[in-house]
Design an enzyme around this catalytic site. Structure first.
Site, short mmCIF file in Angstrom:
data_model
loop_
_atom_site.label_atom_id
_atom_site.label_comp_id
_atom_site.label_asym_id
_atom_site.label_seq_id
_atom_site.Cartn_x
_atom_site.Cartn_y
_atom_site.Cartn_z
N GLU A 119 0.81 -1.36 0.10
CA GLU A 119 -0.11 0.14 0.02
C GLU A 119 0.95 1.31 0.12
O GLU A 119 0.31 2.44 0.08
CB GLU A 119 -0.89 0.01 1.13
CG GLU A 119 -1.81 -1.14 1.43
CD GLU A 119 -3.07 -0.94 0.28
OE1 GLU A 119 -3.15 0.41 -0.64
OE2 GLU A 119 -4.18 -1.77 0.15
N HIS A 143 -3.23 2.12 8.52
CA HIS A 143 -4.48 1.29 8.19
C HIS A 143 -4.47 0.10 9.01
O HIS A 143 -3.32 -0.57 9.08
CB HIS A 143 -4.08 0.82 6.40
CG HIS A 143 -4.93 -0.11 6.03
ND1 HIS A 143 -6.44 -0.35 6.07
CD2 HIS A 143 -4.75 -1.61 5.49
CE1 HIS A 143 -6.99 -1.30 5.72
NE2 HIS A 143 -5.95 -1.99 5.41
N HIS A 145 -7.36 -3.39 10.36
CA HIS A 145 -8.46 -4.30 9.91
C HIS A 145 -9.25 -4.16 11.12
O HIS A 145 -9.47 -5.07 12.01
CB HIS A 145 -8.07 -5.49 9.62
CG HIS A 145 -7.44 -5.53 8.17
ND1 HIS A 145 -6.88 -6.90 7.84
CD2 HIS A 145 -6.87 -4.66 7.19
CE1 HIS A 145 -6.40 -6.48 6.50
NE2 HIS A 145 -6.59 -5.27 6.11
N GLU A 173 -18.30 12.18 22.75
CA GLU A 173 -16.92 12.89 22.34
C GLU A 173 -16.44 12.77 20.85
O GLU A 173 -15.32 13.43 20.44
CB GLU A 173 -15.80 12.64 23.45
CG GLU A 173 -16.01 13.35 24.74
CD GLU A 173 -15.03 13.04 25.80
OE1 GLU A 173 -14.06 12.82 25.56
OE2 GLU A 173 -15.54 13.27 26.89
N HIS A 214 -13.46 -3.69 4.69
CA HIS A 214 -11.98 -4.14 4.68
C HIS A 214 -11.22 -3.60 6.16
O HIS A 214 -10.43 -4.23 6.76
CB HIS A 214 -11.39 -3.43 3.69
CG HIS A 214 -9.93 -3.48 3.38
ND1 HIS A 214 -9.26 -3.70 2.16
CD2 HIS A 214 -8.77 -3.74 4.14
CE1 HIS A 214 -7.92 -3.79 2.27
NE2 HIS A 214 -7.60 -3.88 3.70
ZN ZN Z 1 -6.06 -3.88 4.65
#
Ligand code: ZN
Length: 278
Positions: A119, A143, A145, A173, A214
């Site tokens: 990525e 990133h 999961h 909040e 994802h």
């Molecule tokens: Zn991922």
């Protein structure tokens, strides 16, 4: 100072491990990159090594000229967040971005022929967008999961307004932590140019994006900031799912109202995304 003890590496490792402990990083799931400061560079540069194989320039497939010449700490492709703290140089590395921002080369780490996360193009594109949107303050792209976000994305339409309202209304909040709301990318194949472009378009307006079925993609000015944003969104998704399940699957009757959200914003001096409030 050994590179392992530099502030940037210690905080990077801590964030990977915190994410693992939260249950967000099964197998090789998730990735993290950090855009280094001049101070970080000065501490780490003595350990950079361009000798031997595996340090050639590699085309990124995207261009980020505004970040040309900068250095990034990155998790490795196929590497496990669980292993970062116990097998540092195999799991993470530092890459240099070429002057025109179209290629990278490894300058430290990923010691066993490893490559940066697949990525990386998505991360670099989003670093450029977020650096621009925050006057250079933003340095982290993360990133994960997150299970409750993924579960929620199987029952809620991929729409930014719908998602932002659910998250804001489930925990008081939230609207202070992400007053712009969250962006939502519909289901897409991961790792390619298409998801990189769709995400970076949304990150012009949002610090966080849901990747449908994802996970989550967030940015931040510090590791604490990015991790805290991920944690807050995931927790609010969890609370909504718990409340909905406890209510027999029906919409919870006492979510926070729009007037209450506005009252929070007023007292905490926060400017919310008004398009997402009634
Ligand atoms: Zn991922």
């Amino acid at each position: 100072m050994p590179i392992e003890q530099s502030n940037c590496i210690r905080r990077f490792v801590r964030t990977c491990n915190d994410g693992w402990l939260q249950g967000w990083h099964e197998r090789n799931g998730g990735n993290l990159t950090y855009r280094m400061t001049q101070e970080d560079f000065d501490v780490c540069e003595p350990y950079f090594n361009l000798k031997g194989e595996g340090h050639e320039w590699i085309d990124l497939g995207i261009k980020a000229p505004s970040l040309g010449g900068q250095f990034f700490i990155t998790t490795g492709s196929g590497k496990y967040m669980r292993k970062v703290s116990i097998d540092l140089t195999d799991s993470i590395g530092i890459v240099e971005l070429s002057e025109d921002g179209s290629a990278y080369r490894k300058v430290w780490g990923l010691s066993n022929g490893g490559r940066p996360t697949s990525e990386l193009p998505t991360h670099i594109m989003n670093h450029a967008v977020r650096a621009q949107a925050t006057d250079g303050e933003n340095r982290i792209i993360y990133h994960a999961h997150c299970p409750n976000v993924i579960a929620l994305s199987t029952i809620v339409e991929p729409d930014a307004r719908t998602w932002s309202r659910i998250l804001w209304k489930s925990m008081t909040e939230c609207i202070i932590v992400f007053p712009d709301g969250v962006g939502v990318v519909p289901w897409m194949v991961p790792g390619g140019a298409a998801i990189a472009e769709a995400t970076s378009k949304l990150m012009e307006d949002y610090a966080a994006c849901v990747w449908t079925q994802h996970g989550l993609f967030v940015s931040g000015s510090s590791f604490d900031d990015a991790f805290g944003l991920m944690h807050t969104i995931e927790k609010s998704a969890q609370l909504y799912l718990m409340a909905k399940a406890a209510n027999g699957g029906a919409e919870p009757a006492y979510l926070i109202t729009d007037d209450q959200l506005k009252a929070v914003c007023r007292d905490f001096n926060v400017e919310p995304n008004k398009a997402f409030l009634d």
